[in-house]
Design an enzyme around this catalytic site. Sequence first.
Site, PDB file in Angstrom:
ATOM      1  N   GLU A   1       0.830  -1.224   0.000  1.00  0.00           N
ATOM      2  CA  GLU A   1       0.000   0.000   0.000  1.00  0.00           C
ATOM      3  C   GLU A   1       0.856   1.263   0.000  1.00  0.00           C
ATOM      4  O   GLU A   1       0.532   2.259   0.638  1.00  0.00           O
ATOM      5  CB  GLU A   1      -1.016  -0.030   1.138  1.00  0.00           C
ATOM      6  CG  GLU A   1      -2.011  -1.142   0.875  1.00  0.00           C
ATOM      7  CD  GLU A   1      -3.383  -0.943   1.417  1.00  0.00           C
ATOM      8  OE1 GLU A   1      -3.794   0.210   1.558  1.00  0.00           O
ATOM      9  OE2 GLU A   1      -4.024  -1.960   1.670  1.00  0.00           O
TER      10      GLU A   1
HETATM   11  N1  CAA Z   1      -6.924  11.430  -3.892  1.00  0.00           N
HETATM   12  C1  CAA Z   1      -7.422  11.941  -5.062  1.00  0.00           C
HETATM   13  N2  CAA Z   1      -6.641  12.219  -6.122  1.00  0.00           N
HETATM   14  C2  CAA Z   1      -5.317  12.003  -6.010  1.00  0.00           C
HETATM   15  C3  CAA Z   1      -4.729  11.487  -4.838  1.00  0.00           C
HETATM   16  C4  CAA Z   1      -5.603  11.209  -3.750  1.00  0.00           C
HETATM   17  N3  CAA Z   1      -5.123  10.708  -2.598  1.00  0.00           N
HETATM   18  N4  CAA Z   1      -3.402  11.381  -5.026  1.00  0.00           N
HETATM   19  C5  CAA Z   1      -3.144  11.821  -6.269  1.00  0.00           C
HETATM   20  N5  CAA Z   1      -4.312  12.192  -6.858  1.00  0.00           N
HETATM   21  C6  CAA Z   1      -4.473  12.772  -8.215  1.00  0.00           C
HETATM   22  C7  CAA Z   1      -3.661  14.045  -8.379  1.00  0.00           C
HETATM   23  O1  CAA Z   1      -4.376  15.151  -7.895  1.00  0.00           O
HETATM   24  C8  CAA Z   1      -3.442  14.097  -9.875  1.00  0.00           C
HETATM   25  O2  CAA Z   1      -4.633  14.560 -10.479  1.00  0.00           O
HETATM   26  P1  CAA Z   1      -4.610  15.522 -11.792  1.00  0.00           P
HETATM   27  O3  CAA Z   1      -4.194  14.658 -12.931  1.00  0.00           O
HETATM   28  O4  CAA Z   1      -6.042  15.956 -11.890  1.00  0.00           O
HETATM   29  O5  CAA Z   1      -3.644  16.607 -11.482  1.00  0.00           O
HETATM   30  C9  CAA Z   1      -3.305  12.615 -10.225  1.00  0.00           C
HETATM   31  O6  CAA Z   1      -3.949  11.866  -9.186  1.00  0.00           O
HETATM   32  C10 CAA Z   1      -1.866  12.172 -10.342  1.00  0.00           C
HETATM   33  O7  CAA Z   1      -1.212  12.451  -9.142  1.00  0.00           O
HETATM   34  P2  CAA Z   1       0.373  12.436  -9.006  1.00  0.00           P
HETATM   35  O8  CAA Z   1       0.952  13.341 -10.046  1.00  0.00           O
HETATM   36  O9  CAA Z   1       0.717  12.669  -7.586  1.00  0.00           O
HETATM   37  O10 CAA Z   1       0.672  10.928  -9.457  1.00  0.00           O
HETATM   38  P3  CAA Z   1       2.032  10.120  -9.554  1.00  0.00           P
HETATM   39  O11 CAA Z   1       2.023   9.354 -10.812  1.00  0.00           O
HETATM   40  O12 CAA Z   1       3.195  11.003  -9.255  1.00  0.00           O
HETATM   41  O13 CAA Z   1       1.878   9.011  -8.366  1.00  0.00           O
HETATM   42  C11 CAA Z   1       1.880   8.142  -6.138  1.00  0.00           C
HETATM   43  C12 CAA Z   1       1.566   9.313  -7.099  1.00  0.00           C
HETATM   44  C13 CAA Z   1       1.468   8.631  -4.766  1.00  0.00           C
HETATM   45  C14 CAA Z   1       3.374   7.774  -6.115  1.00  0.00           C
HETATM   46  C15 CAA Z   1       1.054   6.890  -6.536  1.00  0.00           C
HETATM   47  O14 CAA Z   1       1.479   6.351  -7.772  1.00  0.00           O
HETATM   48  C16 CAA Z   1       1.077   5.814  -5.479  1.00  0.00           C
HETATM   49  O15 CAA Z   1       0.323   5.864  -4.500  1.00  0.00           O
HETATM   50  N6  CAA Z   1       1.962   4.769  -5.625  1.00  0.00           N
HETATM   51  C17 CAA Z   1       1.981   3.675  -4.694  1.00  0.00           C
HETATM   52  C18 CAA Z   1       1.136   2.546  -5.196  1.00  0.00           C
HETATM   53  C19 CAA Z   1       0.519   1.768  -4.079  1.00  0.00           C
HETATM   54  O16 CAA Z   1       0.353   2.218  -2.967  1.00  0.00           O
HETATM   55  N7  CAA Z   1       0.124   0.520  -4.388  1.00  0.00           N
HETATM   56  C20 CAA Z   1      -0.573  -0.264  -3.438  1.00  0.00           C
HETATM   57  C21 CAA Z   1      -1.178  -1.460  -4.099  1.00  0.00           C
HETATM   58  S1  CAA Z   1      -2.369  -2.214  -3.060  1.00  0.00           S
HETATM   59  C22 CAA Z   1      -1.580  -3.102  -1.886  1.00  0.00           C
HETATM   60  O17 CAA Z   1      -0.417  -3.002  -1.701  1.00  0.00           O
HETATM   61  C23 CAA Z   1      -2.511  -4.056  -1.154  1.00  0.00           C
HETATM   62  C24 CAA Z   1      -2.186  -4.451   0.227  1.00  0.00           C
HETATM   63  O18 CAA Z   1      -1.407  -3.885   0.874  1.00  0.00           O
HETATM   64  C25 CAA Z   1      -2.944  -5.486   0.837  1.00  0.00           C
HETATM   65  P1  FAD Z   2       9.195  -0.785  -6.539  1.00  0.00           P
HETATM   66  O1  FAD Z   2       8.199   0.234  -6.898  1.00  0.00           O
HETATM   67  O2  FAD Z   2       9.996  -1.386  -7.636  1.00  0.00           O
HETATM   68  O3  FAD Z   2      10.179  -0.161  -5.462  1.00  0.00           O
HETATM   69  C1  FAD Z   2      11.492  -0.663  -5.192  1.00  0.00           C
HETATM   70  C2  FAD Z   2      12.168   0.310  -4.238  1.00  0.00           C
HETATM   71  O4  FAD Z   2      12.311   1.602  -4.876  1.00  0.00           O
HETATM   72  C3  FAD Z   2      11.369   0.558  -2.959  1.00  0.00           C
HETATM   73  O5  FAD Z   2      12.221   0.700  -1.868  1.00  0.00           O
HETATM   74  C4  FAD Z   2      10.670   1.869  -3.252  1.00  0.00           C
HETATM   75  O6  FAD Z   2      10.314   2.588  -2.089  1.00  0.00           O
HETATM   76  C5  FAD Z   2      11.726   2.598  -4.061  1.00  0.00           C
HETATM   77  N1  FAD Z   2      11.158   3.662  -4.906  1.00  0.00           N
HETATM   78  C6  FAD Z   2      10.341   3.528  -5.980  1.00  0.00           C
HETATM   79  N2  FAD Z   2       9.996   4.724  -6.455  1.00  0.00           N
HETATM   80  C7  FAD Z   2      10.592   5.647  -5.671  1.00  0.00           C
HETATM   81  C8  FAD Z   2      10.627   7.084  -5.653  1.00  0.00           C
HETATM   82  N3  FAD Z   2       9.936   7.812  -6.530  1.00  0.00           N
HETATM   83  N4  FAD Z   2      11.364   7.693  -4.696  1.00  0.00           N
HETATM   84  C9  FAD Z   2      12.050   6.970  -3.788  1.00  0.00           C
HETATM   85  N5  FAD Z   2      12.070   5.603  -3.750  1.00  0.00           N
HETATM   86  C10 FAD Z   2      11.343   4.968  -4.687  1.00  0.00           C
HETATM   87  N6  FAD Z   2      -0.647  -4.761  -4.857  1.00  0.00           N
HETATM   88  C11 FAD Z   2      -1.952  -4.731  -5.243  1.00  0.00           C
HETATM   89  O7  FAD Z   2      -2.300  -4.058  -6.197  1.00  0.00           O
HETATM   90  N7  FAD Z   2      -2.894  -5.440  -4.562  1.00  0.00           N
HETATM   91  C12 FAD Z   2      -2.587  -6.209  -3.485  1.00  0.00           C
HETATM   92  O8  FAD Z   2      -3.491  -6.824  -2.882  1.00  0.00           O
HETATM   93  C13 FAD Z   2      -1.220  -6.277  -3.066  1.00  0.00           C
HETATM   94  N8  FAD Z   2      -0.872  -7.053  -2.004  1.00  0.00           N
HETATM   95  C14 FAD Z   2       0.471  -7.257  -1.755  1.00  0.00           C
HETATM   96  C15 FAD Z   2       0.866  -8.216  -0.816  1.00  0.00           C
HETATM   97  C16 FAD Z   2       2.225  -8.478  -0.630  1.00  0.00           C
HETATM   98  C17 FAD Z   2       2.620  -9.530   0.334  1.00  0.00           C
HETATM   99  C18 FAD Z   2       3.195  -7.756  -1.365  1.00  0.00           C
HETATM  100  C19 FAD Z   2       4.662  -8.057  -1.208  1.00  0.00           C
HETATM  101  C20 FAD Z   2       2.809  -6.773  -2.244  1.00  0.00           C
HETATM  102  C21 FAD Z   2       1.458  -6.519  -2.459  1.00  0.00           C
HETATM  103  N9  FAD Z   2       1.049  -5.589  -3.424  1.00  0.00           N
HETATM  104  C22 FAD Z   2      -0.264  -5.531  -3.799  1.00  0.00           C
HETATM  105  C23 FAD Z   2       2.039  -4.814  -4.164  1.00  0.00           C
HETATM  106  C24 FAD Z   2       2.659  -3.680  -3.362  1.00  0.00           C
HETATM  107  O9  FAD Z   2       1.767  -2.622  -3.210  1.00  0.00           O
HETATM  108  C25 FAD Z   2       3.959  -3.258  -4.071  1.00  0.00           C
HETATM  109  O10 FAD Z   2       4.892  -4.300  -3.869  1.00  0.00           O
HETATM  110  C26 FAD Z   2       4.479  -1.935  -3.569  1.00  0.00           C
HETATM  111  O11 FAD Z   2       3.599  -0.880  -3.910  1.00  0.00           O
HETATM  112  C27 FAD Z   2       5.885  -1.619  -4.102  1.00  0.00           C
HETATM  113  O12 FAD Z   2       5.982  -1.836  -5.473  1.00  0.00           O
HETATM  114  P2  FAD Z   2       7.197  -2.739  -6.052  1.00  0.00           P
HETATM  115  O13 FAD Z   2       7.189  -4.007  -5.289  1.00  0.00           O
HETATM  116  O14 FAD Z   2       7.042  -2.817  -7.524  1.00  0.00           O
HETATM  117  O15 FAD Z   2       8.502  -1.955  -5.674  1.00  0.00           O
END
Ligand code: CAA
Ligand code: FAD
Length: 381
Positions: free
Chosen positions: A365
């Site tokens: 996340e």
């Molecule tokens: N709410 C509403 N809109 C939002 C927002 C928010 N919290 N954050 C960004 N936006 C909007 C911005 O306002 C922008 O809108 P406009 O195009 O209208 O300007 C747009 O989204 C793009 O925003 P950014 O330029 O900030 O986007 P970015 O490409 O630089 O990415 C980021 C931002 C925060 C790095 C995002 O890519 C991110 O959250 N990455 C992490 C991914 C992640 O958390 N994955 C989790 C997968 S789920 C998981 O892991 C499951 C589990 O644990 C069980």
């Molecule tokens: P990368 O993005 O490749 O990152 C590698 C390293 O580079 C990290 O240390 C990161 O912090 C760093 N990095 C990347 N970009 C930057 C930056 N701009 N500045 C500084 N440092 C940076 N995803 C889902 O969609 N749904 C799920 O249910 C889900 N469940 C998960 C459960 C598990 C057990 C795991 C391991 C992952 C899960 N994920 C899920 C995916 C998870 O959200 C991603 O693994 C996580 O967001 C990181 O992405 P990545 O693994 O590709 O790492």
Amino acid sequence: MIFQLTEEQNLIRNMVREFAETEIAPTAKKRDEEERFDRPLMFDKLGELGLTGIVFPEEYGGAGADYISYAIAVEELSRVCASTGVTLSAHLSLCANPIYLFGSEEQKQKYLVPLAAGEKLGAFGLTEPSAGSDAGGTKTTALRDGDEWILNGTKIFITSGGDAETYVIFARTDKEAKKHNGISAFIIEKGAAGFSFGKKEEKLGIRSSPTMELVFENCRLPAANLLGKEGEGFKVAMKTLDGGRIGIASQAIGIAQGAFETAVDYAKERKQFDTPIGKFQGIQFQLADMFTQIEAARLLVYKAAYRASKGLNYSTDSAMAKLMASETAMKVTTQAVQVLGGYGYTREFPVERMMRDAKITEIYEGTSEIQRLVIGSALIK
Ligand code: CAA
Ligand code: FAD
């Protein structure tokens, strides 16, 4: 500001704690060793307790409670088993909640009601092999063909993948649009033609929670399965993750609390130099730091949860809560292993599992670096 839980929040804590201690804790070690997801125990029973839809209105099968109650429920489950904690968090925050926030009335009746009631398990598919932190780099495509969408691509690391029935998935609907633009959200059910499951991950921690690859090969979906507006999927994902980060922060607090309590109990019992080690100031200082850090992190989590319940903006709050809580969980569990010495390093005590489980909270996340990026960019704006 009132630093006191309500009667309802206390009742939820007591109820979930009793359930977690009597039913979840006894098999946590074995499930971790066997990498086994026990759905009747880790999900169906949560449904019977009213936890699978705790924050949704009763008309959608929920319990109408607030986000602090939800945070407490995830915390109490994670205090004994982080895998059960994430099962609830991913289901509620990442699958049911976007349907509640962005779904049409028809979608809410069809998908949210059975999710909230715990009849169906939910999952969320955003991450791809080349789009993790950079979620806007999504490559999965969904192209319109008459009344249908055709999906192609792969999602990786999906919590509850394979076991879940309902999936919220993100795909690019406009190939020309750059980065986060042109992404849309969809609801997909297990069993859809062209939707299959790939590799199951073998992990360091949360080994009782399945993590699976999802594969879409010409998967045809009715037009009605689009969630929210076409092209606005990235915002659906970001708003969903705002809420999800409260769930993972709560999971981290629960893991830290479980490790801390084990360390205190051990320090009272274990004697060295004819003295319980808890009498040594060197150990007391460690316990004092652990307790203080957990309480500080918990307050940030409850603050974010409070703001979510009140309809206030909480993106930065949930990022701060998740950053602080996950780093606290890693510190506290590592210190708990230290307090238990050699025994802490063995599987006789749960702290080694808690230390392994804590690490994921700094990664999923949004990694800690991504939380800092979210907080930092809000400061500069
Ligand atoms: N709410 C509403 N809109 C939002 C927002 C928010 N919290 N954050 C960004 N936006 C909007 C911005 O306002 C922008 O809108 P406009 O195009 O209208 O300007 C747009 O989204 C793009 O925003 P950014 O330029 O900030 O986007 P970015 O490409 O630089 O990415 C980021 C931002 C925060 C790095 C995002 O890519 C991110 O959250 N990455 C992490 C991914 C992640 O958390 N994955 C989790 C997968 S789920 C998981 O892991 C499951 C589990 O644990 C069980
Ligand atoms: P990368 O993005 O490749 O990152 C590698 C390293 O580079 C990290 O240390 C990161 O912090 C760093 N990095 C990347 N970009 C930057 C930056 N701009 N500045 C500084 N440092 C940076 N995803 C889902 O969609 N749904 C799920 O249910 C889900 N469940 C998960 C459960 C598990 C057990 C795991 C391991 C992952 C899960 N994920 C899920 C995916 C998870 O959200 C991603 O693994 C996580 O967001 C990181 O992405 P990545 O693994 O590709 O790492």
